[in-house]
Write an enzyme that holds these catalytic residues in place. Structure first.
Site, PDB file in Angstrom:
ATOM      1  N   LYS A 155      -0.366   5.433  -5.912  1.00  0.00           N
ATOM      2  CA  LYS A 155      -1.387   5.462  -6.964  1.00  0.00           C
ATOM      3  C   LYS A 155      -2.357   6.623  -6.744  1.00  0.00           C
ATOM      4  CE  LYS A 155      -4.971   3.415  -6.246  1.00  0.00           C
ATOM      5  NZ  LYS A 155      -5.844   2.336  -5.741  1.00  0.00           N
ATOM      6  N   CYS A 180      -1.622   1.637  -3.061  1.00  0.00           N
ATOM      7  CA  CYS A 180      -2.694   2.630  -2.984  1.00  0.00           C
ATOM      8  C   CYS A 180      -2.207   4.047  -2.708  1.00  0.00           C
ATOM      9  CB  CYS A 180      -3.731   2.202  -1.938  1.00  0.00           C
ATOM     10  SG  CYS A 180      -3.071   1.487  -0.432  1.00  0.00           S
ATOM     11  N   HIS A 239     -27.388  21.371   1.361  1.00  0.00           N
ATOM     12  CA  HIS A 239     -27.526  21.927   0.014  1.00  0.00           C
ATOM     13  C   HIS A 239     -26.650  23.159  -0.153  1.00  0.00           C
ATOM     14  CE1 HIS A 239     -29.554  22.817  -3.767  1.00  0.00           C
ATOM     15  NE2 HIS A 239     -29.654  24.075  -3.356  1.00  0.00           N
ATOM     16  N   TYR A 276      -9.904  -3.210 -10.735  1.00  0.00           N
ATOM     17  CA  TYR A 276      -9.754  -1.827 -10.276  1.00  0.00           C
ATOM     18  C   TYR A 276      -8.395  -1.244 -10.664  1.00  0.00           C
ATOM     19  CZ  TYR A 276      -6.948  -3.437  -6.264  1.00  0.00           C
ATOM     20  OH  TYR A 276      -5.976  -3.981  -5.461  1.00  0.00           O
ATOM     21  N   GLU A 311      -8.125   2.094 -12.922  1.00  0.00           N
ATOM     22  CA  GLU A 311      -7.513   3.265 -12.291  1.00  0.00           C
ATOM     23  C   GLU A 311      -6.358   3.792 -13.130  1.00  0.00           C
ATOM     24  OE1 GLU A 311      -8.558   2.274  -7.612  1.00  0.00           O
ATOM     25  OE2 GLU A 311      -6.661   1.595  -8.466  1.00  0.00           O
ATOM     26  N   GLU A 338     -26.186  15.294  -0.978  1.00  0.00           N
ATOM     27  CA  GLU A 338     -27.591  15.436  -0.586  1.00  0.00           C
ATOM     28  C   GLU A 338     -28.493  14.492  -1.369  1.00  0.00           C
ATOM     29  OE1 GLU A 338     -29.706  19.109  -1.652  1.00  0.00           O
ATOM     30  OE2 GLU A 338     -28.054  19.573  -3.012  1.00  0.00           O
ATOM     31  N   CYS A 343       0.827  -1.213   0.000  1.00  0.00           N
ATOM     32  CA  CYS A 343       0.000   0.000   0.000  1.00  0.00           C
ATOM     33  C   CYS A 343       0.857   1.257   0.000  1.00  0.00           C
ATOM     34  CB  CYS A 343      -0.943  -0.008   1.203  1.00  0.00           C
ATOM     35  SG  CYS A 343      -1.991   1.458   1.279  1.00  0.00           S
TER      36      CYS A 343
END
Length: 449
Positions: free
Chosen positions: A51, A48, A438, A178, A182, A443, A43
């Protein structure tokens, strides 16, 4: 004095191994860890973290373009790959130092060399030294899969992609998961011509079908090329140094400057000496463990991607923590693998937690699905047609939200909080009763009808 050199010997200083080492040492155990490459694991060093930094860099391509619609006089910009690459690698160096410092502060002995299992309570270091321990924890992670074809050595994996000397003009990415999607988004934004070649006709297997279709539609609209049902036959290196990928099935070979294999990852157990202790593997070559992370050998445990559970960094950390708490902290605990959120940092990103619509129909029978298909406010003003999609999958009778699936800007950031609601068993009515924030994309989660 103990009959062993250490109470715990950890093989692998990745996310799971570091957590288990640190916490076990904090409980008073005498701990050693062996790491043949760099402290931090996949990682931090080659996964990750670097990346995600490339993903941030890639976002500037669209942000700089869109800025003109927001009033900024942005000149024509060019991209400098070596500068970003070196900045990312510098951050990796910093994190490697921090992880090493954490182990040192907790009085964990670090052997910066390879270790293999010699027996139920012994490991042999690359230097030849044999070290004994009351317990051994295997946390060696997973390794990229390479195809068994002629010319595979001409390609690279996610291990090497962060060190490229120059940006490829044309890159072929093998895989549909993935990692493939990616890096397809990353290299496309950096200006490379990107082609994804996949053995099957499906990308991102396991994610909600509508989200997969939406990402495919958006990616193709941006110019990323997909070639499905096309297993590799061989790879040829041409006289000018470029590569030619020969694929099975109809279609011409593909010429490119770089091939990135992103065809999955397998437990990193090669040459680990598991047979010396009689440690059992499953059919996929993963180490078999029970709820307490123990193998079939009483003194040997395993956590993280080297096992047959979920290959995610936070899961490995939880497993390392649970191991330390149970074995040395006198507070037995196990990891709950239900409702684990996940994300694909594609362009745009996908985030998911709980059951997909198909899984929910198979498991629950009666379900209700609520969705919102919209353009983010920023995309509207920027003149982008890219649409986001949010889905709530609910139990048909109780209204409990059993899955949330999203594709759109900042989807992973939004989902982390929303995943708590799924884990807590909240209902659609609970979402409806929450006042919207908002204007925000998030939302939409409380406005679906």
């Amino acid at each position: 004095m103990s009959e062993f050199d250490f109470d715990l010997f950890v093989i692998g200083a990745g996310s799971g191994g570091v957590r288990a080492s640190r916490v076990s040492a904090a409980y008073g155990a005498r701990v050693a860890v062996a790491e043949e490459y760099r402290v931090g694991g996949t990682c931090v060093i080659r996964g990750c973290v670097p990346k995600k930094l490339l993903v941030y860099g890639a976002h500037f391509a669209e942000d700089l373009h869109d800025a003109r619609r927001f009033g900024w006089n942005v000149p024509e910009c060019s991209f400098d790959w070596p500068r970003l690459r070196d900045s990312v690698l510098g951050e990796v160096d910093r994190l490697n130092g921090l992880y090493t410092e954490t182990l040192d502060k907790n009085k964990v002995t670090i052997f910066h060399e390879r270790a293999i299992i010699e027996g139920p309570n012994a490991v042999r270091l690359a230097s030849g030294k044999v070290v004994t321990a009351g317990r051994i924890l295997i946390a060696t992670g997973a390794w990229p899969v390479l195809p068994d074809i002629e010319g595979a050595e001409h390609g690279i994996t996610s291990n090497e992609v962060f060190h490229l000397d120059k940006l490829p003009r044309r890159i072929l990415i093998a895989g549909g998961g993935y990692i493939a999607n990616e890096f397809a988004g990353i290299f496309h934004e950096f200006g490379s011509q990107v082609t994804i070649v996949n053995r099957s006709d499906t990308i991102l297997r396991g994610y909600d079908e509508q989200l997969r279709d939406r990402l495919l539609q958006i990616s193709m609209g941006k110019g990323i090329i997909f070639r499905f049902n096309a297993p590799f036959e061989r790879i040829e290196k041409l006289e000018d140094g470029s590569l030619r990928a020969h694929l099975k099935g109809p279609g011409d070979p593909i010429d490119c400057d770089q091939i990135l294999f992103a065809m999955g990852r397998k437990p990193h157990i090669a040459g680990l000496g598991l047979e010396n202790a009689g440690i059992e593997l499953n059919d996929q070559g993963a180490i078999k463990v029970d709820e307490q992370n123990r193998t079939n050998v009483e003194s040997v445990y395993a956590v993280g991607d080297v096992t047959d559970r979920i290959q995610l960094t936070p899961v490995a950390i939880r497993e390392g923590q649970a191991f330390a708490d149970t074995v040395f902290g006198n507070t037995p605990r196990t990891v709950d693998y239900s409702c684990v959120p996940s994300a694909v940092f594609s362009q745009p990103p996908i985030a998911s937690v709980g059951l997909t619509e198909a899984e929910a129909r198979n498991k629950l029978g009666t379900i209700k699905v609520y969705s919102s298909d919209f353009r983010a406010m920023k995309n509207v003003l920027a003149g982008r047609n890219e649409r986001s999609l949010y889905k709530l999958v609910c139990h048909g009778e109780t209204g409990q939200v059993v899955g949330i699936h999203m594709i759109g800007p900042d989807a992973p950031e939004i989902l982390q909080a929303a995943a708590i609601a799924v884990k807590a068993g909240l209902t659609k009515a609970d979402f409806d009763d929450t006042v919207a924030l908002h204007p925000s994309m998030a939302e939409e989660l409380v406005l679906m009808k």
